[in-house]
Design a protein around this motif. Structure first.
Motif, PDB file in Angstrom:
ATOM      1  N   LEU A 119       0.838  -1.207   0.000  1.00 26.47           N
ATOM      2  CA  LEU A 119       0.000   0.000   0.000  1.00 26.47           C
ATOM      3  C   LEU A 119       0.871   1.254   0.000  1.00 26.47           C
ATOM      4  O   LEU A 119       0.648   2.187  -0.768  1.00 26.47           O
ATOM      5  N   ILE A 120       1.894   1.264   0.855  1.00 25.91           N
ATOM      6  CA  ILE A 120       2.736   2.445   0.972  1.00 25.91           C
ATOM      7  C   ILE A 120       3.583   2.645  -0.290  1.00 25.91           C
ATOM      8  O   ILE A 120       4.022   3.736  -0.599  1.00 25.91           O
ATOM      9  N   PHE A 121       3.729   1.573  -1.062  1.00 29.59           N
ATOM     10  CA  PHE A 121       4.490   1.672  -2.308  1.00 29.59           C
ATOM     11  C   PHE A 121       3.648   2.232  -3.463  1.00 29.59           C
ATOM     12  O   PHE A 121       4.189   2.721  -4.450  1.00 29.59           O
ATOM     13  N   VAL A 122       2.321   2.157  -3.335  1.00 29.66           N
ATOM     14  CA  VAL A 122       1.451   2.520  -4.463  1.00 29.66           C
ATOM     15  C   VAL A 122       1.775   3.887  -5.090  1.00 29.66           C
ATOM     16  O   VAL A 122       1.834   4.001  -6.314  1.00 29.66           O
ATOM     17  N   PRO A 123       2.008   4.958  -4.289  1.00 34.49           N
ATOM     18  CA  PRO A 123       2.280   6.250  -4.932  1.00 34.49           C
ATOM     19  C   PRO A 123       3.446   6.214  -5.914  1.00 34.49           C
ATOM     20  O   PRO A 123       3.494   7.024  -6.841  1.00 34.49           O
ATOM     21  N   VAL A 124       4.374   5.275  -5.731  1.00 38.43           N
ATOM     22  CA  VAL A 124       5.514   5.185  -6.643  1.00 38.43           C
ATOM     23  C   VAL A 124       5.042   4.924  -8.069  1.00 38.43           C
ATOM     24  O   VAL A 124       5.628   5.420  -9.028  1.00 38.43           O
ATOM     25  N   VAL A 125       3.973   4.161  -8.226  1.00 31.84           N
ATOM     26  CA  VAL A 125       3.518   3.825  -9.576  1.00 31.84           C
ATOM     27  C   VAL A 125       2.475   4.800 -10.117  1.00 31.84           C
ATOM     28  O   VAL A 125       2.102   4.716 -11.286  1.00 31.84           O
ATOM     29  N   VAL A 126       1.993   5.724  -9.288  1.00 33.93           N
ATOM     30  CA  VAL A 126       1.020   6.705  -9.782  1.00 33.93           C
ATOM     31  C   VAL A 126       1.740   7.688 -10.710  1.00 33.93           C
ATOM     32  O   VAL A 126       2.793   8.201 -10.356  1.00 33.93           O
ATOM     33  N   PRO A 127       1.198   7.947 -11.905  1.00 33.49           N
ATOM     34  CA  PRO A 127       1.878   8.875 -12.817  1.00 33.49           C
ATOM     35  C   PRO A 127       2.165  10.218 -12.150  1.00 33.49           C
ATOM     36  O   PRO A 127       1.328  10.736 -11.410  1.00 33.49           O
ATOM     37  N   ILE A 128       3.338  10.742 -12.437  1.00 32.77           N
ATOM     38  CA  ILE A 128       3.760  11.982 -11.791  1.00 32.77           C
ATOM     39  C   ILE A 128       2.821  13.144 -12.134  1.00 32.77           C
ATOM     40  O   ILE A 128       2.522  13.986 -11.280  1.00 32.77           O
ATOM     41  N   VAL A 129       2.317  13.155 -13.359  1.00 33.69           N
ATOM     42  CA  VAL A 129       1.397  14.228 -13.732  1.00 33.69           C
ATOM     43  C   VAL A 129       0.122  14.138 -12.900  1.00 33.69           C
ATOM     44  O   VAL A 129      -0.395  15.143 -12.401  1.00 33.69           O
TER      45      VAL A 129
ATOM     46  N   PHE B 224       6.903  11.906 -18.604  1.00 31.46           N
ATOM     47  CA  PHE B 224       6.266  13.147 -19.029  1.00 31.46           C
ATOM     48  C   PHE B 224       7.157  14.028 -19.897  1.00 31.46           C
ATOM     49  O   PHE B 224       6.751  14.466 -20.969  1.00 31.46           O
ATOM     50  N   LEU B 225       8.404  14.250 -19.467  1.00 25.28           N
ATOM     51  CA  LEU B 225       9.236  15.277 -20.109  1.00 25.28           C
ATOM     52  C   LEU B 225       9.528  14.977 -21.575  1.00 25.28           C
ATOM     53  O   LEU B 225       9.346  15.840 -22.441  1.00 25.28           O
ATOM     54  N   PHE B 226       9.966  13.768 -21.887  1.00 24.67           N
ATOM     55  CA  PHE B 226      10.269  13.421 -23.275  1.00 24.67           C
ATOM     56  C   PHE B 226       9.004  13.478 -24.122  1.00 24.67           C
ATOM     57  O   PHE B 226       9.016  13.984 -25.247  1.00 24.67           O
ATOM     58  N   ALA B 227       7.927  12.925 -23.574  1.00 23.64           N
ATOM     59  CA  ALA B 227       6.675  12.919 -24.320  1.00 23.64           C
ATOM     60  C   ALA B 227       6.224  14.348 -24.602  1.00 23.64           C
ATOM     61  O   ALA B 227       5.796  14.680 -25.709  1.00 23.64           O
ATOM     62  N   LEU B 228       6.366  15.212 -23.615  1.00 24.50           N
ATOM     63  CA  LEU B 228       5.972  16.619 -23.778  1.00 24.50           C
ATOM     64  C   LEU B 228       6.796  17.290 -24.871  1.00 24.50           C
ATOM     65  O   LEU B 228       6.293  18.093 -25.645  1.00 24.50           O
ATOM     66  N   THR B 229       8.094  16.947 -24.925  1.00 24.13           N
ATOM     67  CA  THR B 229       8.990  17.639 -25.846  1.00 24.13           C
ATOM     68  C   THR B 229       8.916  17.065 -27.264  1.00 24.13           C
ATOM     69  O   THR B 229       8.976  17.804 -28.233  1.00 24.13           O
ATOM     70  N   PHE B 230       8.817  15.745 -27.364  1.00 18.84           N
ATOM     71  CA  PHE B 230       8.950  15.126 -28.689  1.00 18.84           C
ATOM     72  C   PHE B 230       7.618  14.921 -29.404  1.00 18.84           C
ATOM     73  O   PHE B 230       7.594  14.645 -30.597  1.00 18.84           O
ATOM     74  N   LEU B 231       6.527  14.955 -28.680  1.00 16.81           N
ATOM     75  CA  LEU B 231       5.229  14.777 -29.337  1.00 16.81           C
ATOM     76  C   LEU B 231       4.568  16.138 -29.488  1.00 16.81           C
ATOM     77  O   LEU B 231       4.452  16.883 -28.518  1.00 16.81           O
TER      78      LEU B 231
END
Lengths: 303, 290
Positions: A119-129, B224-231
């Motif tokens: 559970l505590i690891f889950v944020p690691v796989v959440v997309p940064i955006v 994100f960064l590469f995708a943002l720049t190259f697409l």
């Protein structure tokens, strides 16, 4: 980590393998890819960092060290450098301390530890955006955090976290700590799991306090794992981009601008490619030197 | 034995520890779990709120009534299906290419003693330390000259190169842990080298390749960064770039829709993680511990 140290220090030669030409063949595709998409661009950046691009994609003029001078005399570079230093607290130190604490708690045997660890690891796989967008919303004036703080009575008025010169960077750091703690926890947990139990038994018989055991046994033995998290943290701090870009864009008035986002603006918003390339090389040098120092230090002081 | 099992069986100076200490441990871990869960809960909860429940202060903690309307309307405002497909193709392609190239490389480093093996190992370590974005400018120029800017193939080539070193290290640690007896037996049996790699090594290292591949898939899915720049053309965006553009255009007014799509973008990687969490975690931990 130990292997990396040994190889760096030249202590380790590859073990009982077979001497022949085949390994070069196995490595060839990797070398081709690296040569084309990493080495060549790296050399290209290096050359570009001594040039001024006159026309896009064409003419360039040699300018010596002008680009490097332009970067280090840019006051914004130093603002970004200072912010990066502060940012690395959120990127390295906070998740490291939290991760170590959690790893030790989970390591000492608690119910559902496997589930909690995952559970505590889950944020690691959440997309940064996604992480950036979610935290922007949590921290917005009519967001959940403000609601909670006002309800408990810690603040009177909702705060504008992301629009505040003092709070924008800590806001991003909060998200980063959320995202990275699980990552460090997993590395440190694996380190803890490798510690020999008999040392602790002996220390207990000798009547050592819990703190003494932590200070003199756990920490030193865990040093390789801690150091690799620090090295990864340094590299990731220099790479961090979407963290800031999505939440604050570096604002307000550069208060959350870090080296990597500022670099991106120099190169791709102001189209100053030569200066951008020099900037890139300064970043690369910084992360390489810091990482090697950390690795060497860890190998130099044997326990 | 899983990592967790091994951990619980090890040293435990606290097993006879006092109850309040154990209680404190639970409080700490539960707080951490809450810290992790609240943002995720809030994302999903917001995505299920109708427009009238957005921008209301205090915010409703539970969407009532819950509605999937934000998902439906968001889906129509952008080419989300196309963006998901792009991300899938790019991540899948990068994973396959990176694995195909790094597996033999890791094999060479793990199983052969050849002149230069140490420098090569250190070269891969050095590659891990290159901050990706410093190569943005020349990579952009390179892709442009190859006609690969704003293509999925261009991004796949860049991603697979950048995850190569990472993949080599992970697979290297898997391979050094394999017993050498099978290989030796095959060699004595006169089986050709290339067949040993394909018939003996690959099956043995399959679980390592799955773990590594999944990590690469997740990392490229989230990049994100590469995708943002190259697409550049909207039709080719990945989910991350699409989300960011959606946020930029629509601002705070459609937060529920933004979170509907954020939830969808997160779902595949979280499901993958839920299915293979042990491999993920041992992969990450194994990289550092080798």
């Amino acid at each position: 980590m130990t292997e990396i140290q040994d190889r760096l220090l030249g202590k380790l030669t590859p073990a009982q393998g077979r001497r022949e030409w085949r390994p070069y063949l196995y490595l060839l595709p990797a070398f081709v890819m690296i040569a084309v998409f990493m080495a060549y661009p790296l050399v290209d950046t290096f050359i570009l960092s001594f040039q001024e691009v006159v026309t896009l994609g064409g003419e360039a003029r040699w300018v010596g060290l002008d680009n490097y001078v332009a970067v280090v005399t840019d006051p914004l570079f130093w603002v970004a450098a200072k912010n990066t230093l502060i940012f690395s607290i959120g990127m390295i130190i906070v998740p490291l301390v939290l991760g170590l604490g959690l790893a030790m708690m989970i390591n000492r045997g608690i119910k559902g530890q496997s589930f909690l660890r995952s559970l505590i690891f889950v944020p690691v796989v959440v997309p940064i955006v996604v992480s950036g967008i979610v935290f922007s919303w949590l921290l917005s004036p009519d967001g959940l955090v403000n609601w909670a703080l006002v309800t408990i009575g810690i603040i009177q008025e909702p705060a504008r976290f992301l629009n505040s010169v003092t709070l924008s960077l800590p806001s991003v750091m909060l998200m980063v700590a959320w995202k990275r703690t699980g990552y460090y926890m997993v590395i440190l947990l694996a380190g803890l799991q490798g510690l020999p139990s008999d040392v602790y038994e002996a220390a207990k018989i000798m009547g050592k306090s819990r703190w003494a055991m932590f200070r003199h046994i756990t920490l030193p033995l865990l040093k390789p794992a801690i150091l690799i998290t620090v090295v990864l943290g340094i590299i990731d701090t220099v790479r961090a981009f979407a963290h800031v870009y999505v939440m604050t864009g570096g604002g307000p008035s550069n208060s959350s601008e870090i080296l990597s986002t500022h670099f991106y603006k120099v190169a791709f918003s102001y189209f100053n490619f030569g200066k951008g390339a020099a900037y890139g090389f300064i970043l690369f040098g910084l992360s390489l030197v810091l990482s090697i120092i950390v690795i060497k230090l860890s190998g130099g002081t044997e326990i | 034995m899983s990592v967790a099992d091994r951990i619980s069986g090890l040293f435990d100076p606290d097993r006879e520890g006092v109850a309040w200490e154990r209680g404190l441990r639970y409080v700490g871990v539960v707080l951490a779990a809450l810290f992790v869960l609240v943002p995720l809960y809030w994302m999903v909860a917001t995505s299920l709120k109708g427009s009238s429940q957005i921008g209301v202060f205090p915010p409703a903690l539970v969407p009532s009534p819950a509605t999937i309307e934000p998902y439906l309307s968001a889906w129509q405002t952008g080419p989300w299906g196309q963006w998901f497909l792009n991300t899938m193709l790019i991540s899948g392609g990068s994973t396959v290419v990176a694995l195909a190239i790094s597996t033999p490389a890791a094999y060479a480093l793990a199983r052969f003693d050849f002149p230069g093996s140490n420098p090569v190992y250190l070269l891969f370590l050095g590659l891990l330390m290159i901050p990706a974005q410093i190569l943005l400018i020349p990579l952009y120029n390179l892709l442009a000259s190859l006609g690969l800017v704003d293509t999925r193939v261009g991004l796949i080539l860049v991603y697979s190169t950048f995850f190569l070193a990472f993949s080599v290290f992970l697979l290297h640690s898997f391979m050094t842990n394999l017993p050498e007896s099978l290989e030796e037996a095959a060699r004595i049996g006169g089986i050709p080298e290339w067949k040993i790699f394909i018939k003996v090594i690959l099956p043995l290292v399959k679980s390592g390749m799955v773990a590594t591949g999944m990590l690469i898939f997740v990392f490229t899915w989230n990049e994100f960064l590469f995708a943002l720049t190259f697409l550049q053309s909207e039709q080719l965006y990945t989910i991350s770039v699409g989300l960011q553009s959606f946020q930029g255009i629509h601002g705070a007014t459609v937060y529920n829709q933004l979170f509907a799509m954020s939830t969808l973008a997160t779902l595949p990687v979280v499901i993958l993680f839920a299915l293979f969490s042990d491999q993920f975690i041992e992969g990450i931990a194994g990289l550092e511990m080798e």
